[in-house]
Design a protein around this motif. Sequence first.
Motif, PDB file in Angstrom:
ATOM      1  N   ILE A   5       0.866  -1.177   0.000  1.00 13.54           N
ATOM      2  CA  ILE A   5       0.000   0.000   0.000  1.00 13.54           C
ATOM      3  C   ILE A   5       0.901   1.225   0.000  1.00 13.54           C
ATOM      4  CG2 ILE A   5      -1.648   1.338   1.350  1.00 13.54           C
ATOM      5  CD1 ILE A   5      -2.686  -1.349   2.427  1.00 13.54           C
ATOM      6  N   ASP A   6       0.676   2.122  -0.959  1.00 12.99           N
ATOM      7  CA  ASP A   6       1.487   3.337  -0.998  1.00 12.99           C
ATOM      8  C   ASP A   6       0.640   4.602  -1.000  1.00 12.99           C
ATOM      9  OD1 ASP A   6       0.497   3.193  -3.558  1.00 12.99           O
ATOM     10  OD2 ASP A   6       2.436   3.169  -4.542  1.00 12.99           O
ATOM     11  N   ALA A   7      -0.700   4.440  -0.936  1.00 13.20           N
ATOM     12  CA  ALA A   7      -1.581   5.606  -0.918  1.00 13.20           C
ATOM     13  C   ALA A   7      -2.921   5.239  -0.293  1.00 13.20           C
ATOM     14  CB  ALA A   7      -1.802   6.127  -2.330  1.00 13.20           C
ATOM     15  N   VAL A   8      -3.540   6.230   0.360  1.00 11.53           N
ATOM     16  CA  VAL A   8      -4.906   6.105   0.862  1.00 11.53           C
ATOM     17  C   VAL A   8      -5.679   7.339   0.415  1.00 11.53           C
ATOM     18  CG1 VAL A   8      -4.324   4.690   2.871  1.00 11.53           C
ATOM     19  CG2 VAL A   8      -4.376   7.162   3.097  1.00 11.53           C
ATOM     20  N   GLY A  24       5.669   5.601   7.028  1.00  9.05           N
ATOM     21  CA  GLY A  24       5.571   4.293   6.391  1.00  9.05           C
ATOM     22  C   GLY A  24       5.635   4.358   4.877  1.00  9.05           C
ATOM     23  N   GLY A  25       5.892   5.555   4.337  1.00 10.28           N
ATOM     24  CA  GLY A  25       5.989   5.699   2.889  1.00 10.28           C
ATOM     25  C   GLY A  25       4.644   5.707   2.182  1.00 10.28           C
ATOM     26  N   ILE A  26       3.585   6.056   2.921  1.00  5.96           N
ATOM     27  CA  ILE A  26       2.234   6.063   2.360  1.00  5.96           C
ATOM     28  C   ILE A  26       1.745   7.500   2.243  1.00  5.96           C
ATOM     29  CG2 ILE A  26      -0.155   5.309   2.700  1.00  5.96           C
ATOM     30  CD1 ILE A  26       1.038   2.991   4.407  1.00  5.96           C
ATOM     31  N   LYS A  27       1.268   7.867   1.055  1.00 10.09           N
ATOM     32  CA  LYS A  27       0.724   9.202   0.831  1.00 10.09           C
ATOM     33  C   LYS A  27      -0.786   9.177   1.032  1.00 10.09           C
ATOM     34  CE  LYS A  27       4.248  10.810  -2.327  1.00 10.09           C
ATOM     35  NZ  LYS A  27       4.520  11.502  -3.576  1.00 10.09           N
ATOM     36  N   ALA A  28      -1.325  10.288   1.514  1.00 13.30           N
ATOM     37  CA  ALA A  28      -2.768  10.421   1.715  1.00 13.30           C
ATOM     38  C   ALA A  28      -3.304  11.451   0.726  1.00 13.30           C
ATOM     39  CB  ALA A  28      -3.069  10.862   3.142  1.00 13.30           C
ATOM     40  N   TYR A  29      -4.483  11.177   0.185  1.00 11.24           N
ATOM     41  CA  TYR A  29      -5.122  12.073  -0.775  1.00 11.24           C
ATOM     42  C   TYR A  29      -6.539  12.374  -0.319  1.00 11.24           C
ATOM     43  CZ  TYR A  29      -1.207  10.937  -3.756  1.00 11.24           C
ATOM     44  OH  TYR A  29       0.065  10.785  -4.252  1.00 11.24           O
ATOM     45  N   ARG A  30      -6.982  13.606  -0.573  1.00 16.50           N
ATOM     46  CA  ARG A  30      -8.313  14.053  -0.184  1.00 16.50           C
ATOM     47  C   ARG A  30      -9.332  13.620  -1.235  1.00 16.50           C
ATOM     48  NH1 ARG A  30      -8.440  17.427   3.648  1.00 16.50           N
ATOM     49  NH2 ARG A  30      -6.524  18.483   3.048  1.00 16.50           N
ATOM     50  N   ALA A  31     -10.375  12.936  -0.786  1.00 16.26           N
ATOM     51  CA  ALA A  31     -11.436  12.487  -1.687  1.00 16.26           C
ATOM     52  C   ALA A  31     -12.251  13.680  -2.181  1.00 16.26           C
ATOM     53  CB  ALA A  31     -12.349  11.499  -0.973  1.00 16.26           C
ATOM     54  N   ILE A  32     -12.867  13.495  -3.330  1.00 15.01           N
ATOM     55  CA  ILE A  32     -13.775  14.484  -3.896  1.00 15.01           C
ATOM     56  C   ILE A  32     -15.198  13.954  -3.752  1.00 15.01           C
ATOM     57  CG2 ILE A  32     -12.106  15.390  -5.562  1.00 15.01           C
ATOM     58  CD1 ILE A  32     -13.538  13.560  -7.670  1.00 15.01           C
ATOM     59  N   PRO A  33     -16.196  14.821  -3.827  1.00 13.33           N
ATOM     60  CA  PRO A  33     -17.573  14.314  -3.813  1.00 13.33           C
ATOM     61  C   PRO A  33     -17.820  13.454  -5.053  1.00 13.33           C
ATOM     62  CG  PRO A  33     -17.524  16.688  -3.413  1.00 13.33           C
ATOM     63  CD  PRO A  33     -16.140  16.282  -3.834  1.00 13.33           C
ATOM     64  N   GLY A  34     -18.572  12.399  -4.881  1.00 10.45           N
ATOM     65  CA  GLY A  34     -18.896  11.529  -6.004  1.00 10.45           C
ATOM     66  C   GLY A  34     -18.855  10.074  -5.602  1.00 10.45           C
ATOM     67  N   THR A  35     -18.931   9.232  -6.584  1.00 14.31           N
ATOM     68  CA  THR A  35     -18.898   7.791  -6.344  1.00 14.31           C
ATOM     69  C   THR A  35     -17.453   7.326  -6.181  1.00 14.31           C
ATOM     70  OG1 THR A  35     -18.696   7.228  -8.685  1.00 14.31           O
ATOM     71  CG2 THR A  35     -20.949   7.500  -7.811  1.00 14.31           C
ATOM     72  N   VAL A  36     -17.305   6.114  -5.709  1.00 21.71           N
ATOM     73  CA  VAL A  36     -15.962   5.536  -5.598  1.00 21.71           C
ATOM     74  C   VAL A  36     -15.304   5.509  -6.976  1.00 21.71           C
ATOM     75  CG1 VAL A  36     -14.668   3.439  -5.054  1.00 21.71           C
ATOM     76  CG2 VAL A  36     -16.505   4.199  -3.537  1.00 21.71           C
TER      77      VAL A  36
END
Length: 63
Positions: A5-8, A24-36
Amino acid sequence: MGKKIDAVVTGGMGVRAVQGLDQGGIKAYRAIPGTVADIVRQFIKGGLEEITVDNACAQHSCH
């Protein structure tokens, strides 16, 4: 098996969580409104904002 896993992707995240993932070398990203599916498409295109210690949530109302 054996994949790393390298991103959430999340609606929001606090500074300590970002720091922990970063260690842990994992980047986090902000979700946008919408479907998966919408979110995955934007992630693949590079269209999601990376969450860093500079733009992480400062209060629980953010995440």
